[in-house]
Design a protein around this motif. Structure first.
Motif, PDB file in Angstrom:
ATOM      1  N   ARG A  18      15.927 -17.174  54.356  1.00  0.00           N
ATOM      2  CA  ARG A  18      17.425 -16.606  54.465  1.00  0.00           C
ATOM      3  C   ARG A  18      18.476 -16.030  53.424  1.00  0.00           C
ATOM      4  N   GLY A  19      17.674 -16.113  52.404  1.00  0.00           N
ATOM      5  CA  GLY A  19      17.915 -15.404  50.656  1.00  0.00           C
ATOM      6  C   GLY A  19      19.496 -15.860  50.552  1.00  0.00           C
ATOM      7  N   PHE A  20      19.800 -16.512  51.344  1.00  0.00           N
ATOM      8  CA  PHE A  20      21.359 -17.207  50.349  1.00  0.00           C
ATOM      9  C   PHE A  20      20.999 -17.471  49.118  1.00  0.00           C
ATOM     10  N   SER A  21      20.372 -18.653  48.553  1.00  0.00           N
ATOM     11  CA  SER A  21      20.097 -18.849  47.873  1.00  0.00           C
ATOM     12  C   SER A  21      19.948 -19.072  46.251  1.00  0.00           C
ATOM     13  N   PHE A  50      26.128 -14.379  43.792  1.00  0.00           N
ATOM     14  CA  PHE A  50      25.534 -14.940  44.958  1.00  0.00           C
ATOM     15  C   PHE A  50      26.838 -14.926  45.481  1.00  0.00           C
ATOM     16  N   GLN A  51      27.326 -15.300  46.064  1.00  0.00           N
ATOM     17  CA  GLN A  51      28.135 -15.600  46.512  1.00  0.00           C
ATOM     18  C   GLN A  51      29.274 -14.183  46.933  1.00  0.00           C
ATOM     19  N   ALA A  52      29.165 -13.809  45.774  1.00  0.00           N
ATOM     20  CA  ALA A  52      30.491 -12.533  45.887  1.00  0.00           C
ATOM     21  C   ALA A  52      29.404 -10.977  46.569  1.00  0.00           C
ATOM     22  N   ILE A  53      28.098 -11.005  46.749  1.00  0.00           N
ATOM     23  CA  ILE A  53      27.124 -10.194  48.004  1.00  0.00           C
ATOM     24  C   ILE A  53      26.989 -10.889  49.205  1.00  0.00           C
ATOM     25  N   ARG A  54      27.342 -11.927  49.189  1.00  0.00           N
ATOM     26  CA  ARG A  54      26.902 -12.519  50.836  1.00  0.00           C
ATOM     27  C   ARG A  54      28.205 -12.282  51.455  1.00  0.00           C
ATOM     28  N   ILE A  55      29.491 -12.827  50.773  1.00  0.00           N
ATOM     29  CA  ILE A  55      30.465 -12.522  51.204  1.00  0.00           C
ATOM     30  C   ILE A  55      30.909 -10.506  51.212  1.00  0.00           C
ATOM     31  N   GLU A  56      30.466 -10.166  50.492  1.00  0.00           N
ATOM     32  CA  GLU A  56      30.489  -8.670  51.077  1.00  0.00           C
ATOM     33  C   GLU A  56      29.142  -7.825  51.886  1.00  0.00           C
ATOM     34  N   VAL A  57      28.331  -8.708  52.434  1.00  0.00           N
ATOM     35  CA  VAL A  57      27.002  -8.838  53.115  1.00  0.00           C
ATOM     36  C   VAL A  57      28.268  -9.059  54.796  1.00  0.00           C
ATOM     37  N   LEU A 104      16.613 -11.482  41.184  1.00  0.00           N
ATOM     38  CA  LEU A 104      17.964 -11.178  40.831  1.00  0.00           C
ATOM     39  C   LEU A 104      19.095 -12.325  40.067  1.00  0.00           C
ATOM     40  N   VAL A 105      18.237 -13.312  40.368  1.00  0.00           N
ATOM     41  CA  VAL A 105      18.365 -14.808  38.901  1.00  0.00           C
ATOM     42  C   VAL A 105      18.221 -14.473  37.343  1.00  0.00           C
ATOM     43  N   ASP A 106      16.626 -13.936  37.749  1.00  0.00           N
ATOM     44  CA  ASP A 106      17.028 -13.192  36.272  1.00  0.00           C
ATOM     45  C   ASP A 106      17.074 -12.361  35.458  1.00  0.00           C
ATOM     46  N   VAL A 107      18.045 -11.526  35.999  1.00  0.00           N
ATOM     47  CA  VAL A 107      18.662 -10.089  35.923  1.00  0.00           C
ATOM     48  C   VAL A 107      19.701 -10.620  35.659  1.00  0.00           C
ATOM     49  N   ILE A 108      20.617 -11.610  36.524  1.00  0.00           N
ATOM     50  CA  ILE A 108      22.266 -12.009  35.773  1.00  0.00           C
ATOM     51  C   ILE A 108      21.957 -13.085  34.996  1.00  0.00           C
ATOM     52  N   LYS A 126      23.998 -15.747  26.352  1.00  0.00           N
ATOM     53  CA  LYS A 126      23.684 -17.484  26.381  1.00  0.00           C
ATOM     54  C   LYS A 126      24.821 -18.572  26.294  1.00  0.00           C
ATOM     55  N   GLY A 127      25.561 -18.231  24.520  1.00  0.00           N
ATOM     56  CA  GLY A 127      26.219 -18.939  24.933  1.00  0.00           C
ATOM     57  C   GLY A 127      27.413 -19.352  26.314  1.00  0.00           C
ATOM     58  N   ALA A 128      27.277 -18.221  27.385  1.00  0.00           N
ATOM     59  CA  ALA A 128      28.735 -18.061  28.808  1.00  0.00           C
ATOM     60  C   ALA A 128      27.948 -19.578  29.464  1.00  0.00           C
ATOM     61  N   ARG A 129      26.657 -19.796  29.268  1.00  0.00           N
ATOM     62  CA  ARG A 129      25.257 -19.871  30.132  1.00  0.00           C
ATOM     63  C   ARG A 129      25.782 -21.157  30.419  1.00  0.00           C
ATOM     64  N   VAL A 130      26.133 -22.075  29.375  1.00  0.00           N
ATOM     65  CA  VAL A 130      25.935 -23.802  28.296  1.00  0.00           C
ATOM     66  C   VAL A 130      26.357 -24.199  29.539  1.00  0.00           C
ATOM     67  N   ASP A 131      27.991 -24.220  29.910  1.00  0.00           N
ATOM     68  CA  ASP A 131      28.630 -24.656  30.737  1.00  0.00           C
ATOM     69  C   ASP A 131      29.128 -24.108  31.946  1.00  0.00           C
ATOM     70  N   GLY A 132      29.496 -25.164  32.849  1.00  0.00           N
ATOM     71  CA  GLY A 132      29.891 -24.251  34.007  1.00  0.00           C
ATOM     72  C   GLY A 132      29.353 -24.176  35.106  1.00  0.00           C
ATOM     73  N   PRO A 133      28.999 -23.268  35.986  1.00  0.00           N
ATOM     74  CA  PRO A 133      28.428 -23.738  37.608  1.00  0.00           C
ATOM     75  C   PRO A 133      27.167 -22.972  36.779  1.00  0.00           C
ATOM     76  N   HIS A 134      25.504 -22.628  38.011  1.00  0.00           N
ATOM     77  CA  HIS A 134      24.934 -21.954  38.118  1.00  0.00           C
ATOM     78  C   HIS A 134      24.740 -20.207  37.554  1.00  0.00           C
ATOM     79  N   PRO A 135      24.284 -19.606  36.635  1.00  0.00           N
ATOM     80  CA  PRO A 135      25.301 -18.606  36.120  1.00  0.00           C
ATOM     81  C   PRO A 135      25.242 -17.437  37.261  1.00  0.00           C
ATOM     82  N   ALA A 136      24.078 -17.592  38.433  1.00  0.00           N
ATOM     83  CA  ALA A 136      24.102 -17.015  39.483  1.00  0.00           C
ATOM     84  C   ALA A 136      25.319 -17.121  40.462  1.00  0.00           C
TER      85      ALA A 136
END
Length: 310
Positions: A115-118, A208-215, A184-188, A194-204
């Motif tokens: 389904r390509g959501f995740s 992914f939420q934004a594209i899903r909402i748009e679709v 898409l995940v690799d591009v994101i 790198k420093g912004a990817r250490v903490d918080g949720p998955h970088p993508a």
């Protein structure tokens, strides 16, 4: 793949929504029929539960779990929840006792790679809740202009690196179209420092939420749908909506507040001249218990907003 989805705030939703065991209730986001079954279990022979969903997989599974399995009448319809009123009209139903929405994407949709959501599973860039819809994630990613992508990722994903991500997507697709979630995940990941990817949720996650909402035009249909839902409620009828992120929650909160207030006159006017009366009362909200969050981590961001029609 089995259709698995743990219903969030299930008992709270059932306890709030069901007031007449012989009433008419509508679950506009049926999914695997978790909440729908909970509502149906409370109804007697004179009651009716109508489940609506736009996902073919959900329709198939929910039909097996619902139809003929409860003392009450059960009906299933395929439709986007924004068109629930048309479904009611086709069934000859006017006013209803309760209506329910569980917004966002189901666990089944997230866990089904095809389904390509995740961003956690590799699959085609799809993200359509209605598999017959024309617009999919691959089209958005490969055809939207850089400025459009940046705006969507910023607006719907609240992503601070939106411009950079859009820039990297456009550069990558010039080499070859992006066709899978992992591409898409690799591009994101390359776009976010790198420093912004250490903490918080998955970088993508936000992109992914934004594209899903748009679709799926998830936010564009919310306010009007809520007002239409309240319109179909009987006096004393109830509406419940489970939200999962701040954008959709804000729309529901503001729409309910508007219907509770009624009057739309500027505050400086000494008396109301618009004549609009309050339509809702007792608008409130609740969140999952600590025990539910521990048992089902996906429930962490959920919030049940509810109100009663005057």
């Amino acid at each position: 793949m089995e259709f698995k989805h743990t219903s969030i705030l299930l008992q709270e939703s059932v306890d709030f929504l069901i007031t007449d065991k012989n009433g008419i209730y509508v679950d506009c986001t049926m999914g695997g029929a978790g909440h729908t079954s909970g509502f149906a279990a409370q109804l007697e022979a004179g009651g009716l539960i109508l489940g609506i969903d736009q996902d073919d997989d959900a329709i198939k599974v929910a039909s097996e779990r619902l139809l003929g399995k409860f003392p009450c009448q059960t009906k299933v319809a395929k439709s986007n929840f924004k068109d629930f009123a048309r479904v009611l009209d086709e069934l000859g139903i006017d006013k209803i006792d309760g209506i329910f929405f569980d917004l966002g994407v189901s666990s089944y949709q997230l866990d089904c790679p095809e389904r390509g959501f995740s961003y956690m599973h590799n699959g085609p860039l799809d993200m359509r809740m209605n598999q017959e819809a024309q617009l999919d994630a691959a089209y958005v990613v490969n055809n939207y202009k850089e400025e459009e992508l940046a705006e969507i990722i910023h607006k719907y994903g609240e992503e601070r690196w939106s411009k950079r991500i859009a820039q990297f997507i456009v550069a990558a697709r010039k080499e070859k179209p992006l066709t899978t979630t992992f591409e898409l995940v690799d591009v994101i990941k390359k776009a976010i420092p790198k420093g912004a990817r250490v903490d918080g949720p998955h970088p993508a996650k936000r992109t992914f939420q934004a594209i899903r909402i748009e679709v799926n035009n998830e936010l564009g249909i919310l306010a009007a749908t809520m007002e239409a839902a309240v319109e179909r409620l009987k006096s004393g009828g109830r509406i419940g909506v489970i939200t999962f992120h701040s954008l959709e929650d804000r729309i529901i909160k503001q729409t309910f507040a508007k219907l509770v207030k009624g009057c739309t006159c500027p505050p400086q006017l000494p008396v109301c001249v618009c004549g609009k009366k309050p339509i809702l009362k007792k608008a409130g909200n609740m969140v999952p218990s600590a025990a539910e969050v521990e048992e089902n981590p996906r429930s962490r961001s959920a919030r049940l907003r509810y109100a009663i029609k005057i």
